[in-house]
Design a protein around this motif. Structure first.
Motif, PDB file in Angstrom:
ATOM      1  N   TYR A  69       0.712  -1.169   0.127  1.00 50.68           N
ATOM      2  CA  TYR A  69       0.025   0.209  -0.021  1.00 50.68           C
ATOM      3  C   TYR A  69       0.924   1.362   0.134  1.00 50.68           C
ATOM      4  CZ  TYR A  69      -4.150  -2.839   1.083  1.00 50.68           C
ATOM      5  OH  TYR A  69      -4.866  -3.936   0.703  1.00 50.68           O
ATOM      6  N   ASP A  79      -9.239  -0.045   3.422  1.00 48.72           N
ATOM      7  CA  ASP A  79      -9.767  -1.381   2.599  1.00 48.72           C
ATOM      8  C   ASP A  79     -10.232  -2.572   3.399  1.00 48.72           C
ATOM      9  OD1 ASP A  79      -9.106  -0.510   0.109  1.00 48.72           O
ATOM     10  OD2 ASP A  79      -7.366  -1.909  -0.094  1.00 48.72           O
ATOM     11  N   ASN A  82     -13.794  -1.374   4.363  1.00 45.61           N
ATOM     12  CA  ASN A  82     -14.851  -1.297   3.390  1.00 45.61           C
ATOM     13  C   ASN A  82     -15.126  -2.890   2.697  1.00 45.61           C
ATOM     14  OD1 ASN A  82     -15.154   1.233   3.439  1.00 45.61           O
ATOM     15  ND2 ASN A  82     -13.523   1.775   1.999  1.00 45.61           N
ATOM     16  N   ASP A  84     -12.802  -4.411   1.177  1.00 46.84           N
ATOM     17  CA  ASP A  84     -11.969  -4.844  -0.274  1.00 46.84           C
ATOM     18  C   ASP A  84     -10.837  -5.816   0.046  1.00 46.84           C
ATOM     19  OD1 ASP A  84     -13.712  -3.170  -1.361  1.00 46.84           O
ATOM     20  OD2 ASP A  84     -12.702  -1.260  -1.155  1.00 46.84           O
ATOM     21  N   THR A  85     -10.196  -5.891   1.147  1.00 45.87           N
ATOM     22  CA  THR A  85      -9.190  -7.011   1.517  1.00 45.87           C
ATOM     23  C   THR A  85      -9.479  -7.474   3.075  1.00 45.87           C
ATOM     24  OG1 THR A  85      -7.151  -7.309   1.188  1.00 45.87           O
ATOM     25  CG2 THR A  85      -7.773  -5.282   2.451  1.00 45.87           C
ATOM     26  N   SER A  86      -8.623  -8.466   3.209  1.00 45.35           N
ATOM     27  CA  SER A  86      -8.786  -8.885   4.528  1.00 45.35           C
ATOM     28  C   SER A  86      -7.416  -9.132   5.306  1.00 45.35           C
ATOM     29  CB  SER A  86      -9.546 -10.226   4.880  1.00 45.35           C
ATOM     30  OG  SER A  86      -8.687 -11.041   4.051  1.00 45.35           O
TER      31      SER A  86
END
Ligand code: NDP
Length: 480
Positions: A69, A79, A82, A84-86
């Protein structure tokens, strides 16, 4: 009988012998109790367990955030928030262990061990003011004085000359080699960090170097983290604390920064002034450390802390990865500072260094000459004090109240913090990550201040109170 129990019994017997020789039974409780904790409260235990669990994750988080990132902490958090990733996806995307990194790291550590053991003090009598060769450490709580072979400056010079020759002249490896293997190297440093801490832990039970200086609190986590042995050694000279504190981590610090600068050059075709600033300011700090390695024997790391995970893992992993975060950040986010901005940061960094070095020098000079010196052009003022070591003997000491030591009780930390802030400011104000260092250093040094004062108060009792009355502030005049 368990080895720890047997060591404890021997310590107690020795203590009793000395008490009969030199004092009353009531004094027994106080003998040699001014080193690291003998008992663990719930607060300390919680801190230890949290650190053991989270410190490795913090290092992983920062390094991987840069890799995936571009060092933007808020981007990762958003992220994950939201969906969008974990954390698992981030973990899976991180580069894994490689044998290339293992070979690099094994060669690096072996090379440093060889230098540490074999290099004589060749700068003796060449460099005026430099103290190398065999030097005495401070008196341990049990009353021993360890001897150390000081050759860190020589090892630093040889390492950097060989690095420059191989990376730039013979082209045996790229100067970006460290950056290019950074995350695989993280796994290797962790393997060494955990191995050496575990080895030191087991060694303390089975074959301690100085059993009288071992401390068993009865809590396994605390013992593992804060260490049991005071000065674990292999043979006469291989001292774990001196080697791990100084060599694989601090010698690497300047090489890691050079590797980041080389990466900037490779990626963008230029090196930013912020990268040069970070390299220069941190190189001054590292060189200062090796120039003053003999002085370092009298600092808290060597003369008060025991060798456990805190020092073993910390020196192998925490230091090389998190102390170099500014350079890493600048590879992903090149910052070109305006000339006034650059000059202001340089001034702050140099002022911080000046205060840090002068304060440390004043105390060292004062202690070495037993007060027979001049501080800021005058005979120093001090407080006479006395303490008992674990062998029952009474020793005299002095606490300086002149120079920087009369301004606050830890101006050396204040200078260090000013320098640390300068490294962070060199990275501009776009992201939070480079500022982790100043946050961490503030916590470390404030905690160290409190920890040290607690120890000094146990050691010097009413004399310490006289000192704190004479110099009431810890770090910032008139404030704290
Ligand atoms: P100090 O060098 O300040 O040593 C503290 C010890 O000095 C005390 O325990 C006491 O020891 C003695 N002392 C305290 N007050 C006085 C006085 N007025 N006169 C004489 N002696 C006194 O602390 P550190 O070892 O923690 O730090 C050394 C340097 O290393 C600092 O500049 C610090 O900023 C730096 N540092 C950097 C770190 C980093 O990660 N970058 C980490 C830790 C330190 P005694 O029992 O002998 O009386």
């Amino acid at each position: 009988m368990a080895p720890a129990e047997s060591v404890r019994k021997r310590q107690k017997a020795r203590l009793n012998e000395k008490v009969t020789e030199s004092g009353t039974k009531g004094q027994k409780e106080e003998l040699g109790k001014w080193g690291r904790a003998w008992e663990v409260d719930w607060f300390s235990l919680t801190g230890v367990i949290l650190l053991l669990c989270f410190a490795p994750l913090i290092v992983f988080f920062f390094i991987v955030t840069c890799d995936q990132y571009q060092c933007s902490v808020s981007h990762v958090v958003l992220d994950i928030y939201n969906g969008d990733t974990s954390p698992l996806t981030i973990w899976n995307r991180a580069p894994s262990f490689t044998w290339t990194a293992a070979k690099i790291y094994a060669s690096w550590v072996t090379f440093q061990v060889v230098l540490y053991i074999c290099i004589p003090d060749f700068t003796h009598n060449i460099l005026p003011g430099y103290v190398g060769g065999v030097q005495d450490g401070a008196r341990t709580p049990a009353g021993l004085i360890n001897r150390y072979e000081i050759n860190g400056l020589q090892c630093w010079i040889i390492t950097h000359v060989l690095w420059a020759a191989n990376a730039y002249h013979f082209h045996w490896f790229s100067p970006t080699i460290i950056f290019d293997n950074w995350i695989p190297l993280l796994w290797c440093t962790n393997i060494l960090g955990y191995s050496v801490s575990t080895f030191a832990f087991i060694k303390a039970y089975l074959f301690p170097t100085n059993p009288e200086d071992c401390k068993f609190t009865g809590n396994i986590f605390y013992n593992y983290m804060m260490g049991i042995e005071f000065n674990p050694r292999i043979g006469k000279w291989f001292d774990f604390k001196l080697f791990f504190n100084g060599r694989p981590g601090i010698i690497a610090w300047t090489l890691i920064n050079l590797s980041y600068a080389a990466k900037q050059q490779q990626l963008y075709g230029y090196v930013t002034n912020s990268m040069i600033l970070v390299n220069v300011l941190q190189a001054i700090y590292v060189l200062d450390f090796f120039w003053n390695e003999a002085w370092y024997l009298k600092t808290i790391d060597i003369c008060h802390d025991h060798f456990g995970w805190y020092l073993g893992w910390g020196d192998c992993v925490w230091l090389p990865f998190l102390y170099t975060l500014q350079g890493l950040y600048l590879v992903y986010n090149p910052v070109q500072l305006s000339t006034p901005h650059c000059a202001a940061i340089l001034t702050l960094g140099l002022m911080g260094y000046y205060i840090f070095r002068s304060a440390n020098h004043q105390k060292d000079l004062f202690r070495r000459t037993d007060g027979d010196c001049k501080i800021w052009g005058r005979k120093p003022c001090y407080i006479e004090c006395s303490y008992r070591s674990g062998d029952g003997a009474v020793h005299k000491s002095k606490l300086l109240t002149s120079g920087f030591w009369g301004v606050t009780r830890h101006m050396n930390y204040t200078g260090d913090l000013m320098g640390s802030l300068a490294y962070c400011l060199a990275c501009g104000g776009q992201h939070l990550m480079p500022y982790f260092y100043i946050i961490y250093m503030t916590i470390l040094l404030v905690h160290r201040c409190i920890r040290d004062e607690h120890r000094c108060s146990n050691k010097y009792s009413k004399d310490w109170k006289r000192y704190t009355d004479a110099v009431p502030q810890r770090l910032i005049p008139g404030i704290f």
